[in-house]
Structures are given as structure tokens and as C-alpha cells.
Design an enzyme around this catalytic site. Structure first.
Site, PDB file in Angstrom:
ATOM      1  N   CYS A 139       0.881  -1.225  -0.057  1.00  0.00           N
ATOM      2  CA  CYS A 139      -0.082  -0.078  -0.025  1.00  0.00           C
ATOM      3  C   CYS A 139       0.910   1.204   0.088  1.00  0.00           C
ATOM      4  O   CYS A 139       1.416   1.743  -1.164  1.00  0.00           O
ATOM      5  CB  CYS A 139      -1.046  -0.142   1.184  1.00  0.00           C
ATOM      6  SG  CYS A 139      -2.440   0.966   0.739  1.00  0.00           S
ATOM      7  N   GLU A 169      -2.132  -9.280   3.062  1.00  0.00           N
ATOM      8  CA  GLU A 169      -1.956 -10.146   4.342  1.00  0.00           C
ATOM      9  C   GLU A 169      -3.343 -10.515   4.923  1.00  0.00           C
ATOM     10  O   GLU A 169      -3.244 -11.334   5.810  1.00  0.00           O
ATOM     11  CB  GLU A 169      -1.221  -9.164   5.453  1.00  0.00           C
ATOM     12  CG  GLU A 169      -1.840  -8.141   5.847  1.00  0.00           C
ATOM     13  CD  GLU A 169      -1.284  -6.720   4.799  1.00  0.00           C
ATOM     14  OE1 GLU A 169      -0.839  -6.979   3.649  1.00  0.00           O
ATOM     15  OE2 GLU A 169      -1.798  -5.536   5.156  1.00  0.00           O
ATOM     16  N   HIS A 179      -3.480  -5.117   0.000  1.00  0.00           N
ATOM     17  CA  HIS A 179      -2.893  -5.813   1.270  1.00  0.00           C
ATOM     18  C   HIS A 179      -3.163  -7.480   1.086  1.00  0.00           C
ATOM     19  O   HIS A 179      -4.148  -7.741   1.526  1.00  0.00           O
ATOM     20  CB  HIS A 179      -3.702  -5.318   2.592  1.00  0.00           C
ATOM     21  CG  HIS A 179      -3.518  -3.885   2.730  1.00  0.00           C
ATOM     22  ND1 HIS A 179      -2.771  -3.264   3.554  1.00  0.00           N
ATOM     23  CD2 HIS A 179      -3.993  -2.838   2.182  1.00  0.00           C
ATOM     24  CE1 HIS A 179      -2.794  -2.173   3.616  1.00  0.00           C
ATOM     25  NE2 HIS A 179      -3.725  -1.570   2.862  1.00  0.00           N
TER      26      HIS A 179
HETATM   27  N1  GLN Z   1      -1.852   6.860   2.752  1.00  0.00           N
HETATM   28  C1  GLN Z   1      -2.113   6.074   1.605  1.00  0.00           C
HETATM   29  C2  GLN Z   1      -3.570   6.158   0.893  1.00  0.00           C
HETATM   30  O1  GLN Z   1      -4.417   6.482   1.595  1.00  0.00           O
HETATM   31  C3  GLN Z   1      -1.822   4.477   1.764  1.00  0.00           C
HETATM   32  C4  GLN Z   1      -2.898   3.925   2.523  1.00  0.00           C
HETATM   33  C5  GLN Z   1      -2.461   2.627   3.061  1.00  0.00           C
HETATM   34  O2  GLN Z   1      -1.159   2.447   3.173  1.00  0.00           O
HETATM   35  N2  GLN Z   1      -3.252   1.769   3.740  1.00  0.00           N
HETATM   36  O3  GLN Z   1      -3.537   5.711  -0.156  1.00  0.00           O
END
Ligand code: GLN
Length: 544
Positions: free
Chosen positions: A385, A513, A511
Site C-alpha cells: 500500500c 496479508e 494488502h
Molecule cells: N496513505 C495511503 C493512501 O491513503 C496508503 C494507505 C495505506 O497504506 N493503507 O492511499
């Protein structure tokens, strides 16, 4: 007739109710029953999405885009089921529904009260999950500790459920701490006794007590708990410290808990699923007897609380077990590399560098430095992410030569906004539940590392973000060697990146995970762990 099991906690929070709840579900699965699990969170937030992971731990994301309590992650991992946002009930949701109905006029003329209106709404929500899941047994874990003011309406609701569903269809399990005094090494049951008394005062007599103790409780302690708790001796169990959390269902089952629950609820085990038990047991054995060890650096901003990364920590265990590798994680605060830039060289000693999710500018400089180090030193890298987005920023700056490339989350006025808000996010006024959430389809490019890892061209993974790769920069990034090997079906959103000539350099907008389970590791985590191992063993390339 569906059976309801309610789990409450005493003495302290974080006493391991989530693991006991998951373990009860697992023991029932071993006996051929289908289960679902609900987490009740007595806080007023509507969901966990607006809470800081540093305080509350990770926000777990369900397929249907729920931002939930991390205990749902434990249920999914232990039970290998996919839950919905409806499996996490909060005070905020309950009150929101009741107040909306009041405003609509549903209760015209009546005074709206905690009993019956709030408690009815709680029971309705539990029954909705029971009905939709079609499970034989519904487990409901009440967050917090017995005696908390905010938990009272929930305990009252589950008390009423015994009356409505019948004795033979409901079961109360109370999990409470039994501390051991340092000085005398004595196991103390008094706090547990008090918490049972508190529960009784509310009108709930537990059917089972699980004492949480560092060691197996002695016979005398067990007898004492039975006597003071008014519980038969065979209904007192102990969840003691074990090397792996995945062992808890096995130790509770050995004490007879699974059989006791079935007898008490009149559940006739139709088939003891030997295969399920054996595969669980062998997973635990593999975890405990790994042949290899690797050490990775997790460079993040919530490193003071490992629960902020709980699904990631577990994903590494699942991936490690698949290649007989114990994954040791050093949690490194990203800001360290901003304060002491020379410290970046410490990363040399790791088998892999991992940059997890995150929000806001703090620590991003350090994360970008860590990604640069991984790329330049050809150390296996996995980004998740924010880790994916910052890998794009790093590549744009240091490979494409776009010197001040950035994410607009960090610098709104950057000349090169390689990561920018998703167009639909511009009109978002409310912060709650408005990110791009949950499982979305991703198309993988044939012949890429991602395709090899997933063994398919079409996958579904879970998301939680507001920003994305700015489509205007895809061309220049690709021309310099970055491969976007996973994209949304319309080709607009970048989902996976890789640098093909590196030992292992991969990152994903999603993600992985959240879908990782014992025996079914997330492919991206597996690939990374395997790469760390293969490189450590001196192999020329990753063998997948
Ligand atoms: N801050 C970033 C976004 O909002 C990544 C979010 C995250 O890592 N879950 O896109």
C-alpha cells in the site's frame, strides 16, 4: 436450531479472548460444525476505520470493505472463513440505527430507551449474522472487560438471549487472567473471582471459565475456580503460554473443552474431521521446527506497537511455514533514517526489507531511503500500500530523474504528483468508510513475477487507500523499467509493481496479508520470504 456461544473477558483487556474465541470455533470445526464469529466493540466509533493503529492496533479489512477490529483477522485466520462487516458490531452502529429510526418516526409516541430499544438492536444484529451465515454455531465475543460501563448494554442483550433462545442453545464462556505473583510464584484467583461476581451481578452465570495464565493452572487452583465460580471442574480450562498462538485450540481440546461444549449444547459431533485436526497440528509443528531463519527489516511508523501490523506478522509466519523458514522481524522506526541518515547502512545486514502501510507524511523520508537502499543493494523488497506508493516515488525520483516527485499526501504542491488522490476521492467530505475498500478484481500480466506467484491472471485482493499511481506518469515509469504487472480490469489503476532485473522487488497497492491463512500463505508474502531465503542460501535467483 442455531447455537450461540458468548465470550466475555475479566480482570484485564488483551487477555486473549480473541484467540480463545477463534480456538473454540476451531474445535467445533474439528468436529464437523460450521461456525461464524462476531466481535462486539463497545466504543462509540461506528467502525475501527477512524482509529489510530498506534492506539487500537491494525484495522482489519473484510472482503466487503468493512474496516473492522483486528480480532476479525484472528477469526478468519483460525477458521479459514471470510467474514463481513456485519460481523463487527459497535456501540456507534447500534445507536446510529436506533436514532435514525427514531428520527424517521418508527417509535412515535414512545420513549426510546437502552432497554429494550438498544438491546433489541444488538440482538437483531447478532441474529442477522446467524441467519446470513447459516452457521451451526455463532460465536460472539464481547470486547472490553466485564464491569466497563460501555459494555453493559451488550451484556444485557446477551443475557436476554439465553431467555429467548433457550438454555440448551446458549453458552457463556468467561476468560479471565490468573496472575502469578513474582515473589511467591503463587497463582492468584481473586481477580477472576471478582470478575465472575461482576458478571453474575449483571445476571450472567458463566458455563465455562477459561483461566489465562502463563503456566498450566494447578489442580488446587482449578478446584478453587470451580468452587467460587459455581462451575463443574470439567468446565474450567486453562489457556497457558505456548510457543505459537496457533497451538491454543490444541491445548484447550486436550483439556476436553471441545467435547464439553458439544455435550453442553447437545451438538452431536457428526464426524471428527481427522484431516482438519492433523493439518492444523502439522502446521503448528512446521512453525515450531523451521529449518531456516531469515531476518527482515520492517520500516514503518507504528513500530512501537506490533499489533499495528498483526496481519502482516502472521502473513510472514504463514509464508515462512511454507518454506520451513522462521521469519524474524526487526521493527524499525522510519524516522530513524531521517534523523541519522548513515544508519541506513544498517539495512545491509537484513535478508529483506519490508515497507508496510501507513498514512500521512511522518516517516516517509525514511521509508523512501529504505526502498532506495533495497533497490540499489539488490536486497529483496516487498512494499504494501503506502510501501507501494513510496516505491513509485523513489523510482520516479532516483531512476526517472523527476527530482521532486512525490505523493500529494506528503506534498500537495509537488511538481510531479506521481501518487495522487483517486479522482472520486476529491468529493469525499466524511472520513469514515470512504477509502477504496475491500476486495477488488486485479488482472495480472502474463509472464511477470506476480503472475508466476499467483498462478493466475485474475485475482481478488483487499484494499484500503485514497491515493493511487497518477496515470499521467505510467509511461515514463515504464520506460525506465518499472513493470506494472497487476492492474484493475479497466487498466486504470496500478495494483502491483515489480523491477524484473532485481533479485526480488515487488509491491502492491492492495494488502495481501488480509487473506493470508495457515497453509494458504499470501503469494506476495510467500515470494518475498522465499526470495530472502534463496538469496541467503546463495542462489542465483528465486526458485518459485
Ligand atoms: N496513505 C495511503 C493512501 O491513503 C496508503 C494507505 C495505506 O497504506 N493503507 O492511499
Amino acid at each position: 436450531m442455531v447455537k450461540y456461544i458468548f465470550v466475555t473477558g475479566g480482570v484485564l483487556s488483551s487477555v486473549g479472548k480473541g484467540i480463545v474465541t477463534s480456538s473454540v470455533g476451531k474445535m467445533l470445526q474439528f468436529r464437523g460444525f460450521s461456525v461464524t464469529a462476531i466481535k462486539i466493540d463497545p466504543y462509540v466509533n461506528v467502525d475501527a476505520g477512524t482509529m489510530n493503529p498506534y492506539i487500537h492496533g491494525e484495522v482489519f479489512v473484510t472482503d466487503d470493505g468493512g474496516e473492522t477490529d483486528l480480532d476479525l483477522g484472528w477469526y478468519e485466520r483460525f477458521l479459514d472463513i471470510n467474514l463481513s462487516k456485519e460481523n463487527n458490531i459497535t456501540t456507534g452502529q447500534v445507536y446510529q440505527t436506533v436514532i435514525e429510526r427514531e428520527r424517521r418516526g418508527d417509535f412515535l409516541g414512545r420513549c426510546v430507551q437502552i432497554i429494550p430499544h438498544i438491546t433489541d438492536e444488538i440482538k437483531r444484529r447478532i441474529r442477522v449474522v446467524a441467519e446470513k451465515s447459516g452457521a451451526d454455531v455463532v460465536l460472539t465475543e464481547c470486547g472490553g472487560t466485564v464491569g466497563d460501563i460501555e459494555g453493559l448494554p451488550f451484556l444485557e442483550a446477551i443475557r436476554q438471549m439465553r431467555l429467548e433462545e433457550g438454555y440448551e442453545n446458549t453458552l457463556y464462556i468467561h476468560v479471565a487472567l490468573v496472575p502469578i505473583l513474582d515473589v511467591t510464584s503463587e497463582m492468584k484467583t481473586k481477580p477472576l473471582q471478582h470478575s465472575v461476581n461482576e458478571l453474575r451481578r449483571i445476571g450472567i452465570q458463566p458455563d465455562i471459565i477459561v483461566s489465562r495464565c502463563t503456566r498450566m493452572i494447578s489442580k488446587e487452583v482449578l478446584e478453587k475456580i470451580s468452587l467460587f465460580g459455581t462451575i463443574p471442574k470439567e468446565a474450567v480450562f486453562c489457556s497457558y503460554n505456548v510457543p505459537s498462538i496457533y497451538e491454543v485450540p490444541l491445548i484447550l481440546d486436550e483439556q476436553g473443552m471441545g467435547d464439553y461444549i458439544c455435550r453442553r449444547l447437545g451438538l452431536v459431533p457428526n464426524r471428527l474431521d481427522k484431516e482438519k485436526i492433523e493439518s492444523w497440528r502439522s502446521f503448528v509443528e512446521v512453525l515450531k521446527n523451521c529449518k531456516y531463519t531469515i531476518k527482515i527489516a520492517l520500516v514503518g511508523k507504528y513500530t512501537g506497537l506490533t499489533d499495528s501490523y498483526v496481519s502482516m506478522n502472521e502473513a510472514f509466519k504463514h509464508a515462512g511455514a511454507a518454506c520451513s523458514t522462521k521469519v524474524l522481524i526487526d521493527y524499525i522506526e522510519a524516522e530513524t533514517f531521517e534523523e541519522n541518515p548513515e544508519k541506513i547502512n544498517d539495512l545491509e545486514k537484513y535478508d529483506g526489507i519490508f515497507v508496510p502501510y501507513g498514512f500521512g507524511p511522518r516517516g516517509t523520508g525514511g521509508k523512501i531511503a529504505a526502498i532506495k537502499f533495497a533497490r540499489e543493494h539488490n536486497i529483496p523488497f516487498l512494499g504494501i500500500c503506502y510501501g507501494f506508493q513510496l516505491a513509485v516515488v523513489e523510482f520516479a525520483r532516483n531512476v526517472c530523474g523527476l527530482k521532486d516527485a512525490n505523493s500529494t499526501e506528503i506534498d500537495e504542491n509537488t511538481q510531479h504528483p506521481v501518487i495522487d488522490l483517486m479522482p472520486e476521492q476529491y468529493k469525499v467530505a466524511y472520513k469514515g468508510a470512504t477509502m477504496r475498500l475491500g476486495a477488488h478484481k486485479i488482472i495480472l500480466k502474463e509472464g511477470t513475477l506476480a503472475h508466476k506467484l499467483y498462478g493466475s491472471t485474475e485475482i481478488y485482493e483487499r484494499h484500503r487507500h485514497r491515493y493511487e499511481v497518477n496515470p499521467e506518469y505510467i509511461g515514463i515509469l515504464e520506460r525506465h523499467g518499472l513493470v506494472f504487472s497487476g492492474r484493475s480490469p479497466d487498466g486504470r489503476r496500478m495494483e502491483i509493481l515489480e523491477i524484473p532485473d532485481k533479485f526480488f522487488f515487488l509491491a502492491s497497492q492492495f494488502h495481501g496479508e488480509f487473506k493470508s491463512r495457515p497453509g494458504k500463505p499470501s503469494p506476495e508474502y510467500y515470494g518475498f520470504v522465499k526470495a530472502c531465503l534463496d538469496r541467503k542460501l546463495g542462489k542465483e535467483r528465486v526458485e518459485i
